[in-house]
Design an enzyme around this catalytic site. Sequence first.
Site, PDB file in Angstrom:
ATOM      1  N   GLY A  91      16.370   8.343  92.603  1.00 11.96           N
ATOM      2  CA  GLY A  91      16.526   8.854  91.233  1.00 11.96           C
ATOM      3  C   GLY A  91      16.793   7.712  90.274  1.00 11.96           C
ATOM      4  O   GLY A  91      17.624   6.847  90.556  1.00 11.96           O
TER       5      GLY A  91
ATOM      6  N   ARG B  75      16.391  -6.860  84.550  1.00  5.05           N
ATOM      7  CA  ARG B  75      16.411  -8.027  83.632  1.00  5.05           C
ATOM      8  C   ARG B  75      17.299  -9.138  84.187  1.00  5.05           C
ATOM      9  O   ARG B  75      16.913 -10.317  84.203  1.00  5.05           O
ATOM     10  CB  ARG B  75      16.919  -7.572  82.256  1.00  5.05           C
ATOM     11  CG  ARG B  75      17.200  -8.704  81.271  1.00  5.05           C
ATOM     12  CD  ARG B  75      17.777  -8.120  79.984  1.00  5.05           C
ATOM     13  NE  ARG B  75      18.157  -9.144  79.042  1.00  5.05           N
ATOM     14  CZ  ARG B  75      19.333  -9.761  79.027  1.00  5.05           C
ATOM     15  NH1 ARG B  75      20.256  -9.456  79.944  1.00  5.05           N
ATOM     16  NH2 ARG B  75      19.608 -10.671  78.123  1.00  5.05           N
TER      17      ARG B  75
ATOM     18  N   GLY C 285      20.075   4.200  95.390  1.00  3.18           N
ATOM     19  CA  GLY C 285      21.223   4.858  95.999  1.00  3.18           C
ATOM     20  C   GLY C 285      21.274   4.627  97.506  1.00  3.18           C
ATOM     21  O   GLY C 285      20.577   3.754  98.037  1.00  3.18           O
TER      22      GLY C 285
ATOM     23  N   GLY D  90      20.078   6.306  99.972  1.00  5.44           N
ATOM     24  CA  GLY D  90      18.785   6.447 100.643  1.00  5.44           C
ATOM     25  C   GLY D  90      18.017   5.139 100.571  1.00  5.44           C
ATOM     26  O   GLY D  90      17.501   4.642 101.578  1.00  5.44           O
TER      27      GLY D  90
ATOM     28  N   ASP E 257      25.110   9.350  90.196  1.00  4.47           N
ATOM     29  CA  ASP E 257      26.041  10.210  90.939  1.00  4.47           C
ATOM     30  C   ASP E 257      27.383   9.559  91.306  1.00  4.47           C
ATOM     31  O   ASP E 257      28.322  10.257  91.665  1.00  4.47           O
ATOM     32  CB  ASP E 257      25.381  10.683  92.247  1.00  4.47           C
ATOM     33  CG  ASP E 257      24.092  11.447  91.994  1.00  4.47           C
ATOM     34  OD1 ASP E 257      24.048  12.220  91.025  1.00  4.47           O
ATOM     35  OD2 ASP E 257      23.130  11.265  92.766  1.00  4.47           O
TER      36      ASP E 257
ATOM     37  N   ARG F  88      30.311  23.721  73.391  1.00  2.00           N
ATOM     38  CA  ARG F  88      31.614  24.259  72.993  1.00  2.00           C
ATOM     39  C   ARG F  88      31.544  24.888  71.588  1.00  2.00           C
ATOM     40  O   ARG F  88      32.136  25.926  71.336  1.00  2.00           O
ATOM     41  CB  ARG F  88      32.697  23.175  73.014  1.00  2.00           C
ATOM     42  CG  ARG F  88      34.053  23.690  72.559  1.00  2.00           C
ATOM     43  CD  ARG F  88      35.058  22.577  72.428  1.00  2.00           C
ATOM     44  NE  ARG F  88      35.496  22.079  73.721  1.00  2.00           N
ATOM     45  CZ  ARG F  88      36.353  22.721  74.518  1.00  2.00           C
ATOM     46  NH1 ARG F  88      36.851  23.881  74.158  1.00  2.00           N
ATOM     47  NH2 ARG F  88      36.709  22.202  75.661  1.00  2.00           N
TER      48      ARG F  88
ATOM     49  N   ARG G 261      33.013  33.064  73.808  1.00  2.00           N
ATOM     50  CA  ARG G 261      32.334  33.214  75.099  1.00  2.00           C
ATOM     51  C   ARG G 261      32.908  32.299  76.180  1.00  2.00           C
ATOM     52  O   ARG G 261      33.766  31.446  75.914  1.00  2.00           O
ATOM     53  CB  ARG G 261      30.845  32.864  74.935  1.00  2.00           C
ATOM     54  CG  ARG G 261      30.031  33.972  74.327  1.00  2.00           C
ATOM     55  CD  ARG G 261      28.595  33.507  74.153  1.00  2.00           C
ATOM     56  NE  ARG G 261      27.769  34.583  73.656  1.00  2.00           N
ATOM     57  CZ  ARG G 261      26.575  34.415  73.094  1.00  2.00           C
ATOM     58  NH1 ARG G 261      26.080  33.211  72.939  1.00  2.00           N
ATOM     59  NH2 ARG G 261      25.877  35.453  72.690  1.00  2.00           N
TER      60      ARG G 261
ATOM     61  N   ALA H 142      37.780  21.193  80.021  1.00  2.00           N
ATOM     62  CA  ALA H 142      37.274  22.425  80.640  1.00  2.00           C
ATOM     63  C   ALA H 142      38.415  23.278  81.200  1.00  2.00           C
ATOM     64  O   ALA H 142      39.465  22.755  81.573  1.00  2.00           O
ATOM     65  CB  ALA H 142      36.304  22.072  81.760  1.00  2.00           C
TER      66      ALA H 142
ATOM     67  N   HIS I 242      18.100  17.112  84.187  1.00  2.00           N
ATOM     68  CA  HIS I 242      17.683  15.700  84.138  1.00  2.00           C
ATOM     69  C   HIS I 242      17.973  14.986  82.818  1.00  2.00           C
ATOM     70  O   HIS I 242      17.774  13.768  82.749  1.00  2.00           O
ATOM     71  CB  HIS I 242      16.195  15.590  84.491  1.00  2.00           C
ATOM     72  CG  HIS I 242      15.935  15.889  85.942  1.00  2.00           C
ATOM     73  ND1 HIS I 242      15.933  17.174  86.435  1.00  2.00           N
ATOM     74  CD2 HIS I 242      15.729  15.079  86.992  1.00  2.00           C
ATOM     75  CE1 HIS I 242      15.707  17.137  87.739  1.00  2.00           C
ATOM     76  NE2 HIS I 242      15.575  15.877  88.109  1.00  2.00           N
TER      77      HIS I 242
HETATM   78  P1  ADP Z   1      18.604   7.339  96.570  1.00  2.00           P
HETATM   79  O1  ADP Z   1      18.266   5.921  96.850  1.00  2.00           O
HETATM   80  O2  ADP Z   1      18.844   7.602  95.111  1.00  2.00           O
HETATM   81  O3  ADP Z   1      19.720   7.857  97.466  1.00  2.00           O
HETATM   82  P2  ADP Z   1      16.656   8.787  98.208  1.00  2.00           P
HETATM   83  O4  ADP Z   1      17.664   9.315  99.166  1.00  2.00           O
HETATM   84  O5  ADP Z   1      15.582   9.711  97.764  1.00  2.00           O
HETATM   85  O6  ADP Z   1      17.307   8.223  96.866  1.00  2.00           O
HETATM   86  O7  ADP Z   1      15.980   7.503  98.895  1.00  2.00           O
HETATM   87  C1  ADP Z   1      15.001   6.757  98.202  1.00  2.00           C
HETATM   88  C2  ADP Z   1      13.966   6.282  99.173  1.00  2.00           C
HETATM   89  O8  ADP Z   1      14.553   5.414 100.147  1.00  2.00           O
HETATM   90  C3  ADP Z   1      13.296   7.366 100.027  1.00  2.00           C
HETATM   91  O9  ADP Z   1      12.291   8.053  99.360  1.00  2.00           O
HETATM   92  C4  ADP Z   1      12.736   6.534 101.169  1.00  2.00           C
HETATM   93  O10 ADP Z   1      11.564   5.881 100.798  1.00  2.00           O
HETATM   94  C5  ADP Z   1      13.840   5.505 101.363  1.00  2.00           C
HETATM   95  N1  ADP Z   1      14.724   5.965 102.438  1.00  2.00           N
HETATM   96  C6  ADP Z   1      15.647   6.937 102.390  1.00  2.00           C
HETATM   97  N2  ADP Z   1      16.235   7.132 103.584  1.00  2.00           N
HETATM   98  C7  ADP Z   1      15.650   6.256 104.432  1.00  2.00           C
HETATM   99  C8  ADP Z   1      15.799   5.971 105.827  1.00  2.00           C
HETATM  100  N3  ADP Z   1      16.686   6.635 106.581  1.00  2.00           N
HETATM  101  N4  ADP Z   1      15.028   5.003 106.349  1.00  2.00           N
HETATM  102  C9  ADP Z   1      14.130   4.319 105.595  1.00  2.00           C
HETATM  103  N5  ADP Z   1      13.941   4.566 104.279  1.00  2.00           N
HETATM  104  C10 ADP Z   1      14.676   5.506 103.706  1.00  2.00           C
HETATM  105  O1  F6P Z   2      20.539  11.080  92.628  1.00  2.00           O
HETATM  106  C1  F6P Z   2      20.335  11.381  91.286  1.00  2.00           C
HETATM  107  C2  F6P Z   2      19.984  12.845  91.116  1.00  2.00           C
HETATM  108  O2  F6P Z   2      19.767  13.064  89.740  1.00  2.00           O
HETATM  109  C3  F6P Z   2      21.013  13.836  91.679  1.00  2.00           C
HETATM  110  O3  F6P Z   2      22.109  13.996  90.818  1.00  2.00           O
HETATM  111  C4  F6P Z   2      20.175  15.061  91.842  1.00  2.00           C
HETATM  112  O4  F6P Z   2      20.682  15.855  92.875  1.00  2.00           O
HETATM  113  C5  F6P Z   2      18.810  14.506  92.203  1.00  2.00           C
HETATM  114  O5  F6P Z   2      18.793  13.146  91.810  1.00  2.00           O
HETATM  115  C6  F6P Z   2      17.660  15.197  91.551  1.00  2.00           C
HETATM  116  O6  F6P Z   2      16.497  14.687  92.097  1.00  2.00           O
HETATM  117  P1  F6P Z   2      15.041  14.908  91.479  1.00  2.00           P
HETATM  118  O7  F6P Z   2      14.864  13.916  90.375  1.00  2.00           O
HETATM  119  O8  F6P Z   2      14.144  14.637  92.626  1.00  2.00           O
HETATM  120  O9  F6P Z   2      14.975  16.315  90.971  1.00  2.00           O
END
Ligand code: ADP
Ligand code: F6P
Length: 320
Positions: free
Chosen positions: A11, A21, A102, A104, A127, A154, A162, A186, A250
């Site tokens: 994301g 940069r 992130g 992932g 996040d 608000r 509401r 909140a 988003h």
């Molecule tokens: P974020 O980096 O924001 O957590 P994602 O979880 O979607 O987002 O991961 C981004 C990308 O990183 C994935 O689409 C994939 O290409 C790569 N990735 C995620 N998990 C793995 C994994 N276990 N092994 C290798 N690549 C990964």
């Molecule tokens: O990781 C950032 C994020 O915006 C999360 O807060 C949300 O769960 C997810 O990405 C949404 O993903 P997408 O852009 O694939 O809808």
Amino acid sequence: MKTIGVLTSGGDAPGMNAAVRAVVRTAIANGIKVMGIRRGYCGLIDDDIIELDINSVSDIINRGGTILYSSRCPEFKTEEGMQKAISNCKKHGIEGMVVIGGDGSYRGARDMSLRGFPCVGVPGTIDNDISSTEYTIGFDTAMNTAMDMIDRLRDTTQSHFRCSVVEVMGHGAGDIAINTALAVGATACIVPEIPFNYEKDVIEKIEYSKANGKTHFIIVVSEGITDVTELAKKIEDETGIESRATILGHVQRGGSPTVRDRVAASTLGYEAVMLLKDGIGNRVVGFKDNKVVNYDIFEGLNMKKKFDELTYTVVNTTSL
Ligand code: ADP
Ligand code: F6P
């Protein structure tokens, strides 16, 4: 290293451009050539790679999104995808990679590192859910956007006596919800880290506030916990207070980054390049006690994120 690559993945987050940069300018200042990989790991597999010079990153520090584009790339998780990516790096003489994304994306960086290709991860996500850092690039901007949107809600919520149930993002972490809930005053805040009791955490709070003279109510809910439209309907049925649900979605990912995000992104982008410059890879950079730190990627991915107990308590104590 003579040439490094940089990519943004997962994301997008406000401040990713500032990080790109900083990577480019720091590398060039240290005599290192920089290749930009477009569309994250997908661009690495498809050979969507361009050289980034000093001017290619002019006028982007203030811009949201990412000039390199981003993607979620399932193919990168396969051995074939990974091999294509590494061979494209070799083709361009890329010896190390800065991965801005992130957890992932860090896993992808870990897998490349395991195959002998040095990567440094820079935390970029709204996040704030990365365990190896106290702060992620984009978090502050996203919270400020959410706060601004809820302030607007608000106004209308107040005019109509509401209740507004507002869903914010967070991807399993309550950080955006807790901080935004506190900032907008909140009545209740529902987060994934704390089991949610509808009667106690929502209805009783609304009733208590109403008895104390409150005439409108904001309930902030992290995504993925409950259907906010149904929750608003239940609140209306049970309390008689007209209720509406809003999913911010988003919009939280866009906009010009705040000072905090620009500074964090620039600092971390700089640090990532300084590690690669010294031949140090397989690391993630971040903040601990407000200072820049770096960890082994494996260690970073195995860390446990701490829940912000104090801010959550302050929200609940001051909301009544
Ligand atoms: P974020 O980096 O924001 O957590 P994602 O979880 O979607 O987002 O991961 C981004 C990308 O990183 C994935 O689409 C994939 O290409 C790569 N990735 C995620 N998990 C793995 C994994 N276990 N092994 C290798 N690549 C990964
Ligand atoms: O990781 C950032 C994020 O915006 C999360 O807060 C949300 O769960 C997810 O990405 C949404 O993903 P997408 O852009 O694939 O809808």
